[in-house]
Design an enzyme around this catalytic site. Structure first.
Site, PDB file in Angstrom:
ATOM      1  N   LYS A 117      36.140  62.913  21.227  1.00  0.00           N
ATOM      2  CA  LYS A 117      36.655  61.577  21.502  1.00  0.00           C
ATOM      3  C   LYS A 117      37.611  61.613  22.697  1.00  0.00           C
ATOM      4  O   LYS A 117      38.467  62.494  22.800  1.00  0.00           O
ATOM      5  CB  LYS A 117      37.344  60.993  20.270  1.00  0.00           C
ATOM      6  CG  LYS A 117      36.348  60.632  19.168  1.00  0.00           C
ATOM      7  CD  LYS A 117      37.015  59.947  18.005  1.00  0.00           C
ATOM      8  CE  LYS A 117      35.979  59.535  16.956  1.00  0.00           C
ATOM      9  NZ  LYS A 117      35.100  58.452  17.415  1.00  0.00           N
TER      10      LYS A 117
ATOM     11  N   GLU B  27      40.222  54.601   7.106  1.00  0.00           N
ATOM     12  CA  GLU B  27      38.961  53.863   7.115  1.00  0.00           C
ATOM     13  C   GLU B  27      39.082  52.660   6.185  1.00  0.00           C
ATOM     14  O   GLU B  27      39.627  52.775   5.079  1.00  0.00           O
ATOM     15  CB  GLU B  27      37.813  54.763   6.657  1.00  0.00           C
ATOM     16  CG  GLU B  27      37.569  55.944   7.593  1.00  0.00           C
ATOM     17  CD  GLU B  27      36.505  56.891   7.071  1.00  0.00           C
ATOM     18  OE1 GLU B  27      35.467  57.011   7.731  1.00  0.00           O
ATOM     19  OE2 GLU B  27      36.724  57.501   6.013  1.00  0.00           O
TER      20      GLU B  27
ATOM     21  N   HIS C 111      38.338  67.330  11.076  1.00  0.00           N
ATOM     22  CA  HIS C 111      38.921  66.395  12.032  1.00  0.00           C
ATOM     23  C   HIS C 111      40.443  66.507  12.121  1.00  0.00           C
ATOM     24  O   HIS C 111      41.012  66.666  13.206  1.00  0.00           O
ATOM     25  CB  HIS C 111      38.562  64.957  11.670  1.00  0.00           C
ATOM     26  CG  HIS C 111      37.089  64.674  11.659  1.00  0.00           C
ATOM     27  ND1 HIS C 111      36.172  65.455  12.336  1.00  0.00           N
ATOM     28  CD2 HIS C 111      36.367  63.682  11.064  1.00  0.00           C
ATOM     29  CE1 HIS C 111      34.960  64.956  12.150  1.00  0.00           C
ATOM     30  NE2 HIS C 111      35.052  63.896  11.386  1.00  0.00           N
TER      31      HIS C 111
END
Length: 470
Positions: free
Chosen positions: A186, A220, A244
């Site tokens: 990312k 999320e 992550h």
């Protein structure tokens, strides 16, 4: 110029291929970032044939392609399909024969990139069959390469990760193995290294003397969708914590690698993970961790009755080295939360004195935030005098957004575009090494074991998670 290349997608008709890989490959193709001589070979159980797979891909790319009809047809013409069962040696002979035909059409032996877009349970048999079939052997010592790209999770605890790594070590060289953590790809996360080591005003302060705490968040707002069976055997910590969040921690805490050499960067990340203070007792887990499950999780399809699988966690971690001793790193993630975001928040210590006549207690800390998603960007909170005759301080913010750069016309590459691009280029910076994987599992596995003796807190959907003070 990149030599002719064949990308073989295992699980070519699955969700990952349909929703991520094919769109990413198409965008790279349109941008001119793929080899001119390229073939994409889909390998899966469904009996489709070349035209059937191209129809499948055309439907998958309908939104991504939009009005680019000509480019789409050129891309689809590079697709080939071979049906086979991942578990059967005969299927690999069929794949090998098919690749020989493709290379004959290309006019020479080609590089080969094998992308495993399959469930983790299929990894080991695929690795063994690829090696036994000779498919991973390059054309020659001087020409071509073969690489294997594998999705997380890599193992499900310290023991299984070590066993899988031993298998890989026997079958492949480390430079052939690309373990994917797409979060590393990312854009905003990549910029942590650039930002930190390219700006002198921050690097001298990047230590225990000036930083109070680091918060790493991955929230999320959605649930587990149709992943009930898979997720219930995994849980949030294995799903995003072991990979992550720990990779984000490593990027923040690592020492200067001296440049963008892949081996040096991966070694620096691994050293951070190896220095994590272990959680070795149930009392430690109770004091330094929280785990939760959203209300209604056990009613989701595929979830076992009475499931103790966590959908939320918060961990207080420490990096026991000279730079970071006793600075807390808070790792937090969950599903069905109030909002969706991913960010790294670095809070600096307050000043010993400040120019403010108010008798109230003040904590004038500077805060540096890396927003990974949504609205990728970087911001710094600082303090300045209020306008007018007052001597009060007020917070101000310096910020920029990646999406607003160039008037908002600059497109940020998707993480899977970067993964595929770097896989073809052979750059392993954004891929995790054996040492990183093993160090991460060494930290995570005892937590999972001790959680059998710690409470699982329920939280409401749309909340900020369990209300537990630590």
């Amino acid at each position: 110029m990149i030599a002719p290349t064949i990308i073989v997608i295992f699980g070519a008709t699955g969700d990952l291929s349909q929703k991520k890989l094919l769109p990413a490959l198409f965008r790279l193709f349109c941008a001119g970032y793929l080899p001119a001589a390229l073939r994409i070979v889909g390998f899966s159980r469904r009996d489709l044939g070349d035209e059937g797979y191209r129809t499948f891909a055309r439907e998958a790319l309908a939104v991504t392609a939009g009005e680019r009809k000509t480019e789409l047809e050129h891309f689809l013409n590079r697709l080939t399909y071979i049906a086979g069962d991942f578990m059967l040696p005969a299927s690999y002979q069929k794949l090998s024969d098919g690749l020989i035909v493709v290379e004959g059409e290309m006019g020479q032996c080609a590089n080969k990139l094998f992308y495993l877009a399959v469930p983790p349970v299929s990894y080991e048999p695929i690795f063994k069959e690829l090696a036994d079939s000779g498919l991973t052997i390059p054309c020659s010592d001087e020409l071509g390469w073969t690489r294997v790209l594998v999705e997380k999770p890599f193992g499900n605890n310290n023991e299984t990760a070590a066993a899988l790594d031993r298998t890989l070590g026997l079958l492949f060289k480390e430079e052939q193995i690309f373990r994917i953590d797409h979060y590393l790809a990312k854009e905003a996360l990549q910029d942590i290294l650039m930002f930190r080591f390219s700006n002198l005003i921050f690097e001298p302060l990047w230590n225990k003397n000036y930083i109070d705490r680091v918060e790493i968040k991955l929230f999320e707002s959605h649930g587990i969708a149709e992943r009930g069976v898979f997720y219930d055997g995994l849980g949030a910590l294995r799903d995003v914590g072991q990979n992550h969040l720990l990779q984000m921690l490593a990027l923040v805490a690592m020492e200067n690698p001296g440049g963008l050499d892949a081996a040096a960067v991966r070694e620096a990340r691994a050293k951070v993970l190896q220095a994590l203070r272990p959680i070795t007792a149930s009392s430690d887990a109770l004091e330094r961790t929280v785990r939760g499950q959203y209300a209604g999780y056990q009613d989701e399809a595929g979830v076992a009755a009475g499931s103790q699988t966590e959908t939320y966690f918060r961990i207080q971690a420490f990096v026991d080295n000279e730079r970071w001793h006793d600075v807390p790193f808070y790792l937090e993630s969950g599903k069905m939360l109030e909002r969706a975001l991913a960010e790294v928040v670095i809070t600096f210590k307050g000043t010993e004195s400040f120019f403010c006549r108010s008798k109230e207690n003040h904590h004038h800390a500077n805060i540096l935030t890396f927003r990974i998603q949504p609205d990728e960007g970087i911001s710094v909170l600082f303090w300045a005098k209020q306008r007018g005759f007052t001597s009060q301080l007020e917070p101000k913010k310096l910020a920029f957004s990646y999406r607003e750069e160039g008037g908002g016309s600059t497109r940020i590459p998707d993480a899977y575009e970067r993964v595929l691009y770097d896989g073809i280029a052979g750059d392993q910076i954004l891929f995790t090494s054996t040492d990183e994987v093993m160090a991460a599992w060494k930290f995570i596995t005892p937590i999972i074991e001790h959680w059998k003796e710690t409470p699982l807190h329920q939280y409401e959907k749309g909340s900020t998670g369990p209300r537990v003070e630590k």
